[in-house]
Scaffold this motif. Structure first.
Motif, PDB file in Angstrom:
ATOM      1  N   TRP A 198       0.801  -1.214   0.000  1.00  0.00           N
ATOM      2  CA  TRP A 198       0.000   0.000   0.000  1.00  0.00           C
ATOM      3  C   TRP A 198       0.841   1.275   0.000  1.00  0.00           C
ATOM      4  O   TRP A 198       1.934   1.321   0.572  1.00  0.00           O
ATOM      5  CB  TRP A 198      -0.909   0.030   1.221  1.00  0.00           C
ATOM      6  CG  TRP A 198      -2.092  -0.878   1.127  1.00  0.00           C
ATOM      7  CD1 TRP A 198      -3.036  -0.895   0.143  1.00  0.00           C
ATOM      8  CD2 TRP A 198      -2.458  -1.895   2.058  1.00  0.00           C
ATOM      9  NE1 TRP A 198      -3.978  -1.868   0.411  1.00  0.00           N
ATOM     10  CE2 TRP A 198      -3.648  -2.500   1.582  1.00  0.00           C
ATOM     11  CE3 TRP A 198      -1.930  -2.357   3.254  1.00  0.00           C
ATOM     12  CZ2 TRP A 198      -4.298  -3.523   2.252  1.00  0.00           C
ATOM     13  CZ3 TRP A 198      -2.565  -3.387   3.925  1.00  0.00           C
ATOM     14  CH2 TRP A 198      -3.729  -3.958   3.424  1.00  0.00           C
ATOM     15  N   LEU A 246      -7.549   1.203  -3.298  1.00  0.00           N
ATOM     16  CA  LEU A 246      -8.113  -0.002  -2.712  1.00  0.00           C
ATOM     17  C   LEU A 246      -9.634   0.158  -2.628  1.00  0.00           C
ATOM     18  O   LEU A 246     -10.136   1.238  -2.333  1.00  0.00           O
ATOM     19  CB  LEU A 246      -7.540  -0.219  -1.316  1.00  0.00           C
ATOM     20  CG  LEU A 246      -7.950  -1.522  -0.625  1.00  0.00           C
ATOM     21  CD1 LEU A 246      -7.115  -2.681  -1.150  1.00  0.00           C
ATOM     22  CD2 LEU A 246      -7.806  -1.407   0.886  1.00  0.00           C
ATOM     23  N   VAL A 281      -8.163   3.563   5.255  1.00  0.00           N
ATOM     24  CA  VAL A 281      -8.016   3.231   3.838  1.00  0.00           C
ATOM     25  C   VAL A 281      -8.014   4.533   3.049  1.00  0.00           C
ATOM     26  O   VAL A 281      -6.970   5.110   2.786  1.00  0.00           O
ATOM     27  CB  VAL A 281      -9.125   2.264   3.375  1.00  0.00           C
ATOM     28  CG1 VAL A 281      -9.032   2.004   1.868  1.00  0.00           C
ATOM     29  CG2 VAL A 281      -9.001   0.936   4.127  1.00  0.00           C
ATOM     30  N   GLN A 313      -3.570   2.800   3.705  1.00  0.00           N
ATOM     31  CA  GLN A 313      -4.011   1.714   2.819  1.00  0.00           C
ATOM     32  C   GLN A 313      -4.755   2.234   1.595  1.00  0.00           C
ATOM     33  O   GLN A 313      -5.519   1.500   0.974  1.00  0.00           O
ATOM     34  CB  GLN A 313      -4.918   0.737   3.575  1.00  0.00           C
ATOM     35  CG  GLN A 313      -4.202  -0.214   4.510  1.00  0.00           C
ATOM     36  CD  GLN A 313      -3.668   0.453   5.767  1.00  0.00           C
ATOM     37  OE1 GLN A 313      -2.496   0.349   6.086  1.00  0.00           O
ATOM     38  NE2 GLN A 313      -4.543   1.161   6.473  1.00  0.00           N
ATOM     39  N   ARG A 335      -2.997   1.156  -4.396  1.00  0.00           N
ATOM     40  CA  ARG A 335      -2.232  -0.017  -4.836  1.00  0.00           C
ATOM     41  C   ARG A 335      -1.474   0.339  -6.115  1.00  0.00           C
ATOM     42  O   ARG A 335      -1.793   1.311  -6.784  1.00  0.00           O
ATOM     43  CB  ARG A 335      -3.176  -1.184  -5.134  1.00  0.00           C
ATOM     44  CG  ARG A 335      -4.014  -1.674  -3.945  1.00  0.00           C
ATOM     45  CD  ARG A 335      -3.241  -2.626  -3.063  1.00  0.00           C
ATOM     46  NE  ARG A 335      -2.593  -3.678  -3.840  1.00  0.00           N
ATOM     47  CZ  ARG A 335      -3.225  -4.759  -4.328  1.00  0.00           C
ATOM     48  NH1 ARG A 335      -4.529  -4.907  -4.147  1.00  0.00           N
ATOM     49  NH2 ARG A 335      -2.548  -5.678  -4.994  1.00  0.00           N
ATOM     50  N   GLN A 362     -13.868  -5.385   4.001  1.00  0.00           N
ATOM     51  CA  GLN A 362     -13.065  -5.093   5.192  1.00  0.00           C
ATOM     52  C   GLN A 362     -13.760  -5.615   6.446  1.00  0.00           C
ATOM     53  O   GLN A 362     -14.930  -5.313   6.683  1.00  0.00           O
ATOM     54  CB  GLN A 362     -12.837  -3.591   5.313  1.00  0.00           C
ATOM     55  CG  GLN A 362     -12.018  -3.014   4.169  1.00  0.00           C
ATOM     56  CD  GLN A 362     -12.014  -1.506   4.154  1.00  0.00           C
ATOM     57  OE1 GLN A 362     -11.894  -0.867   5.198  1.00  0.00           O
ATOM     58  NE2 GLN A 362     -12.145  -0.914   2.975  1.00  0.00           N
ATOM     59  N   PHE A 384      -9.333  -7.486   3.716  1.00  0.00           N
ATOM     60  CA  PHE A 384      -9.526  -6.426   2.729  1.00  0.00           C
ATOM     61  C   PHE A 384      -9.927  -7.043   1.396  1.00  0.00           C
ATOM     62  O   PHE A 384      -9.600  -8.196   1.109  1.00  0.00           O
ATOM     63  CB  PHE A 384      -8.230  -5.619   2.524  1.00  0.00           C
ATOM     64  CG  PHE A 384      -7.799  -4.815   3.719  1.00  0.00           C
ATOM     65  CD1 PHE A 384      -8.273  -3.527   3.903  1.00  0.00           C
ATOM     66  CD2 PHE A 384      -6.917  -5.357   4.647  1.00  0.00           C
ATOM     67  CE1 PHE A 384      -7.870  -2.781   5.004  1.00  0.00           C
ATOM     68  CE2 PHE A 384      -6.513  -4.615   5.742  1.00  0.00           C
ATOM     69  CZ  PHE A 384      -6.992  -3.319   5.928  1.00  0.00           C
ATOM     70  N   ASN A 399      -8.861  -7.230  -2.029  1.00  0.00           N
ATOM     71  CA  ASN A 399      -7.576  -6.993  -2.678  1.00  0.00           C
ATOM     72  C   ASN A 399      -7.657  -7.148  -4.194  1.00  0.00           C
ATOM     73  O   ASN A 399      -6.637  -7.298  -4.869  1.00  0.00           O
ATOM     74  CB  ASN A 399      -6.525  -7.960  -2.125  1.00  0.00           C
ATOM     75  CG  ASN A 399      -5.225  -7.261  -1.777  1.00  0.00           C
ATOM     76  OD1 ASN A 399      -5.225  -6.106  -1.375  1.00  0.00           O
ATOM     77  ND2 ASN A 399      -4.113  -7.954  -1.920  1.00  0.00           N
ATOM     78  N   TYR A 421       7.370   1.382   6.593  1.00  0.00           N
ATOM     79  CA  TYR A 421       6.693   1.459   5.300  1.00  0.00           C
ATOM     80  C   TYR A 421       7.710   1.633   4.177  1.00  0.00           C
ATOM     81  O   TYR A 421       8.867   1.996   4.409  1.00  0.00           O
ATOM     82  CB  TYR A 421       5.691   2.627   5.289  1.00  0.00           C
ATOM     83  CG  TYR A 421       4.509   2.374   6.192  1.00  0.00           C
ATOM     84  CD1 TYR A 421       3.278   1.952   5.672  1.00  0.00           C
ATOM     85  CD2 TYR A 421       4.616   2.535   7.568  1.00  0.00           C
ATOM     86  CE1 TYR A 421       2.198   1.704   6.501  1.00  0.00           C
ATOM     87  CE2 TYR A 421       3.539   2.288   8.414  1.00  0.00           C
ATOM     88  CZ  TYR A 421       2.330   1.870   7.868  1.00  0.00           C
ATOM     89  OH  TYR A 421       1.263   1.611   8.700  1.00  0.00           O
TER      90      TYR A 421
END
Length: 471
Positions: free
Chosen positions: A64, A86, A204, A209, A212, A317, A329, A331, A435
């Motif tokens: 993410w 996402l 999110v 998150q 992507r 979720q 999630f 995905n 991260y």
């Protein structure tokens, strides 16, 4: 006795071809000769793609990016990759006491007393985190106090209801891949502050998150490695780093020897302990690395013909204090027909399921998916999971954990070079520790350090400027 292999000579050796090591090499290669040595047969480190039988791919490692991660968005653009958000529409689910409850947002709807308790605890935690300087958490006036306790002991005092403690722990597991008892309170506060806030790390849309990468984040590393060409060597685990008379370094790896001026270690801290240093690293550095174990995570993905849960206006979720899968999630990749459900096994649960058969683990995960989304979820077209604790050159995810006493006992020297040896990787970041963004920040810092000493200056070269990227 065989003759010694003639050593190669470069100015900088980077140990590890994860996103941090690759970026450090890219930043330096315009001015210096660089070689990247990777133990695995692939680049990417904790980023990895899995390809399903139909050709679709999915990230089974880090995936993410979100607001505030400017280096990552810049790199994605540089490499010509594309992003998509996402899936975050419809209702989330809280699975509690055998029943599912729908909710929107980050905090689920629970009984008013537990909800107020959870809200107050979150507010206290966020206020404490905001008071920290992420560049020097050990300097906070309460650092010794906060670093003397675990996050769990703080929760016991600040969450009066069992349900609030359980739900807070679900969030902690999702962020750290660890149990609250494994973490120093100071580290948990630093980590949240490093990524803006705990709410940011849990969210999110607008959070960590949010987005992507098409082709997977490992695809970014593959593109970086192609850009570096023959500078990157896989299947090349580093065995030793030895200082030679005159000060240069000899790096011995499986296939040969390289003589260099500087070494950048860009592997997880627990893997740096595998390398033999001569002379040995200072005792404080060795102790610090020993006190930086990785979290425990198994990432699980099931592929279905379509994302059927969306037909019921569900986001995919789920949060649940029960398990073994406590967070899920949607995905699914934008533009693809398949539906992908992803769940995590974390902390104690991950350690347990790391030691069962793959079929037993698969059954336990799909039991959870079926509990949350109905029997259709029990029968995917394909299933894959990735146990990062069993990955030979990683031994855990997402990032290193700091137990009580680690930050105040040695954190002030965490990013310090040891002579000609420099440290990169997300665990050495100030911003977005843990991260990919943090990995890039650490790469910039270490590239500036190496450039300063090799260039004979102490000035700061801003590798964050677009013109400093040698593509």
């Amino acid at each position: 006795m065989q003759n010694e292999i003639e050593p190669e000579r470069v100015e900088v050796v980077v140990v590890g071809a994860g996103i941090s090591g690759l970026q450090a090499a890219r930043l330096l290669r315009g001015k210096y000769s660089v070689k990247v040595l990777e133990a695995r047969e692939r680049v990417g480190g904790r980023l990895q793609n899995h390809f399903f039988a139909n050709g679709d791919s999915v990230d089974v490692g880090g995936q993410w990016v979100g607001p505030g991660q400017d280096r990552m968005y810049r790199l994605i653009g540089e490499l010509g990759a594309a992003i998509w958000p996402l899936y975050d529409r419809g209702d989330n689910l809280l699975y509690l006491a055998g029943k599912s409850r729908r909710y929107r947002g980050t905090i689920p709807k629970i009984n008013p007393i537990a909800l107020a308790d959870l809200g107050l605890a979150m507010a206290r935690f966020e206020s404490m985190a905001r008071s920290l300087d992420p560049a020097a958490p050990w300097l906070h006036k309460k650092a010794l106090h906060w670093d003397s306790m675990t996050l769990d002991s703080w929760l016991q005092k600040n969450c009066r209801t069992k349900l609030a403690r359980q739900l807070f722990a679900v969030g902690i597991g999702a962020v750290f891949a660890a149990e609250p008892a494994e973490l120093s309170l100071l580290h948990a506060l630093f980590y949240a502050r490093s990524g803006n806030s705990l709410e940011t790390l849990l969210a999110v849309t607008g959070g960590a998150q949010q987005d992507r990468v098409h082709g997977g984040t490992a695809g970014l590393c593959e593109a970086m490695a192609r850009d570096l060409g023959e500078r990157v060597r896989c299947n090349a685990p580093v065995e030793s780093v030895t200082e030679l008379p005159g000060g240069s370094l000899q790096v011995r790896y499986r296939q040969g020897v390289i003589i260099c001026n500087r070494v950048i270690v860009a592997v997880p801290p627990n893997q740096a302990l595998r390398i033999r240093f001569e002379p040995e690293l200072p005792a404080w550095r060795d102790k610090l690395l020993q006190r930086m174990p990785a979290g425990s995570c198994i990432k699980c993905v099931a592929r279905y013909e379509k994302p059927f849960w969306r037909d019921s206006n569900l986001s995919g979720q789920v949060a649940s204090p029960q398990g073994p899968v406590r967070v899920t999630f949607d995905n699914s990749e934008q533009g693809k027909a398949s539906g992908l459900l992803m769940g995590f096994l974390e902390g104690d649960v991950a350690r347990y399921y790391s030691n069962v058969s793959p079929s037993e683990r698969r059954e336990a995960v799909l039991d959870c998916f079926a509990r949350y989304f109905g029997e259709t979820a029990r029968n995917p077209l394909e299933y894959v999971d990735k146990d990062w604790s069993s990955e030979g050159w990683t031994r855990g995810c997402y990032a290193a954990l700091f137990a009580p006493g680690t930050w105040t006992g040695g954190g002030a020297r965490l990013r310090e070079a040891n002579g000609r040896i420099h440290w990169a990787g997300t665990e050495f970041a100030v911003e977005w520790f843990g991260y990919m963004e943090g990995a890039l920040e650490a790469a910039e810092r270490v590239a500036a350090e190496v450039d300063a000493v090799l260039n004979g200056t102490t000035g700061h070269h801003d590798f964050n400027k677009p013109e400093a990227h040698h593509v």
